[in-house]
Design a protein around this motif. Structure first.
Motif, mmCIF file in Angstrom:
data_model
loop_
_atom_site.group_PDB
_atom_site.id
_atom_site.type_symbol
_atom_site.label_atom_id
_atom_site.label_comp_id
_atom_site.label_asym_id
_atom_site.label_seq_id
_atom_site.Cartn_x
_atom_site.Cartn_y
_atom_site.Cartn_z
ATOM 1 N N GLU A 137 0.837 -1.210 0.000
ATOM 2 C CA GLU A 137 0.000 0.000 0.000
ATOM 3 C C GLU A 137 0.868 1.254 0.000
ATOM 4 N N ARG A 138 1.953 1.233 0.752
ATOM 5 C CA ARG A 138 2.856 2.392 0.813
ATOM 6 C C ARG A 138 3.545 2.603 -0.538
ATOM 7 N N LEU A 139 3.930 1.510 -1.218
ATOM 8 C CA LEU A 139 4.562 1.637 -2.532
ATOM 9 C C LEU A 139 3.581 2.170 -3.573
ATOM 10 N N VAL A 140 2.339 1.686 -3.529
ATOM 11 C CA VAL A 140 1.319 2.182 -4.448
ATOM 12 C C VAL A 140 1.033 3.657 -4.155
ATOM 13 N N ALA A 141 1.004 4.015 -2.878
ATOM 14 C CA ALA A 141 0.796 5.421 -2.493
ATOM 15 C C ALA A 141 1.936 6.293 -3.008
ATOM 16 N N LEU A 142 3.146 5.762 -3.020
ATOM 17 C CA LEU A 142 4.302 6.489 -3.549
ATOM 18 C C LEU A 142 4.081 6.806 -5.035
ATOM 19 N N VAL A 143 3.630 5.827 -5.787
ATOM 20 C CA VAL A 143 3.342 6.045 -7.211
ATOM 21 C C VAL A 143 2.238 7.088 -7.364
ATOM 22 N N LEU A 144 1.207 6.978 -6.532
ATOM 23 C CA LEU A 144 0.106 7.943 -6.598
ATOM 24 C C LEU A 144 0.595 9.367 -6.307
ATOM 25 N N GLN A 145 1.496 9.513 -5.348
ATOM 26 C CA GLN A 145 2.031 10.852 -5.031
ATOM 27 C C GLN A 145 2.709 11.468 -6.250
ATOM 28 N N VAL A 146 3.464 10.675 -6.975
ATOM 29 C CA VAL A 146 4.136 11.179 -8.180
ATOM 30 C C VAL A 146 3.095 11.561 -9.232
ATOM 31 N N LEU A 147 2.086 10.716 -9.418
ATOM 32 C CA LEU A 147 1.056 10.993 -10.423
ATOM 33 C C LEU A 147 0.274 12.267 -10.087
ATOM 34 N N LEU A 148 -0.109 12.423 -8.825
ATOM 35 C CA LEU A 148 -0.857 13.622 -8.439
ATOM 36 C C LEU A 148 0.015 14.872 -8.541
ATOM 37 N N THR A 149 1.292 14.718 -8.298
ATOM 38 C CA THR A 149 2.223 15.836 -8.463
ATOM 39 C C THR A 149 2.231 16.289 -9.919
ATOM 40 N N THR A 188 -3.424 9.950 -16.428
ATOM 41 C CA THR A 188 -2.389 10.986 -16.376
ATOM 42 C C THR A 188 -1.571 10.969 -17.657
ATOM 43 N N ARG A 189 -1.216 9.799 -18.112
ATOM 44 C CA ARG A 189 -0.445 9.670 -19.357
ATOM 45 C C ARG A 189 -1.211 10.242 -20.545
ATOM 46 N N ARG A 190 -2.497 9.934 -20.601
ATOM 47 C CA ARG A 190 -3.339 10.428 -21.697
ATOM 48 C C ARG A 190 -3.420 11.962 -21.681
ATOM 49 N N ILE A 191 -3.659 12.520 -20.505
ATOM 50 C CA ILE A 191 -3.760 13.983 -20.373
ATOM 51 C C ILE A 191 -2.410 14.631 -20.646
ATOM 52 N N TRP A 192 -1.364 14.003 -20.177
ATOM 53 C CA TRP A 192 0.006 14.494 -20.387
ATOM 54 C C TRP A 192 0.270 14.672 -21.885
ATOM 55 N N ARG A 193 -0.092 13.646 -22.641
ATOM 56 C CA ARG A 193 0.113 13.696 -24.101
ATOM 57 C C ARG A 193 -0.816 14.711 -24.765
#
Length: 187
Positions: free
Chosen positions: A104-116, A174-179
């Protein structure tokens, strides 16, 4: 009943406040930084991982250390000096629960980067809607955590599966919006 509706209020309020505070902080950091220099996609990784890793350390590692200390006290016969709730929680821990917590902490880490990345886009593209979406996306995941913590949903494996699918979905979105926004690098 009132008790059940107050649980939902707690979940919704808690999720929205967490999203508001964290995403506003990220947004403001990028606004201030943008006044000093051009923002780079590496700023997303630096801020997102910094935030995510600090959460990982404080929540994941510190929780694990606390559990180890309590286990030591239990095995050495000193558990009576500790709060009974803490002792019973540690006694009920399973290897799966510990692994799920780290996952859960690792997934939350990925989420933090995505929300950033969403807050980064809000500043660089001057579209406040990305900031508001970051708050909502953040709050939604906290609703899930709150539902588990308050016992509305009790299956930890189900929660972790939903969390992983949710973060994967946020990653794809996020990837879709990024592009679509014509931003290059990172995703």
């Amino acid at each position: 009943s009132f008790g059940h509706s107050s649980k939902w209020f707690t979940i919704i309020y808690g999720g929205l406040m967490a999203g508001l505070v964290e995403e506003t902080t990220r947004y403001l950091v990028f606004k201030v930084l943008a006044k000093k220099r051009s923002l780079m996609t590496s700023d997303i990784v630096a801020y997102g991982f910094g935030h995510g890793l600090s959460e990982f350390i404080f929540l994941g590692v510190m929780g694990l250390l606390t559990n180890i200390i309590v286990l030591q006290a239990i095995h050495s016969g000193q558990a009576s000096q500790l709060p009974s709730l803490l002792v019973s929680q540690v006694n009920q821990l399973t290897g799966l629960a510990v692994l799920m917590s780290l996952f859960e902490r690792l997934v939350a880490l990925v989420l933090q980067v995505l929300l950033t990345a969403w807050d980064f886009l809000a500043v660089t593209k001057q579209k406040l809607s990305f900031y508001f979406w970051a708050i909502i996306l953040h709050a939604a995941i906290d609703f899930l955590a709150g539902a588990y913590q308050l016992g509305i949903v009790s299956n930890l494996l189900l929660i972790e599966l939903i969390l992983a699918i949710y973060v994967l979905g946020i990653g794809l979105l996020t990837r879709r919006i990024w592009r679509k926004e014509g931003t290059h690098g990172l995703i």
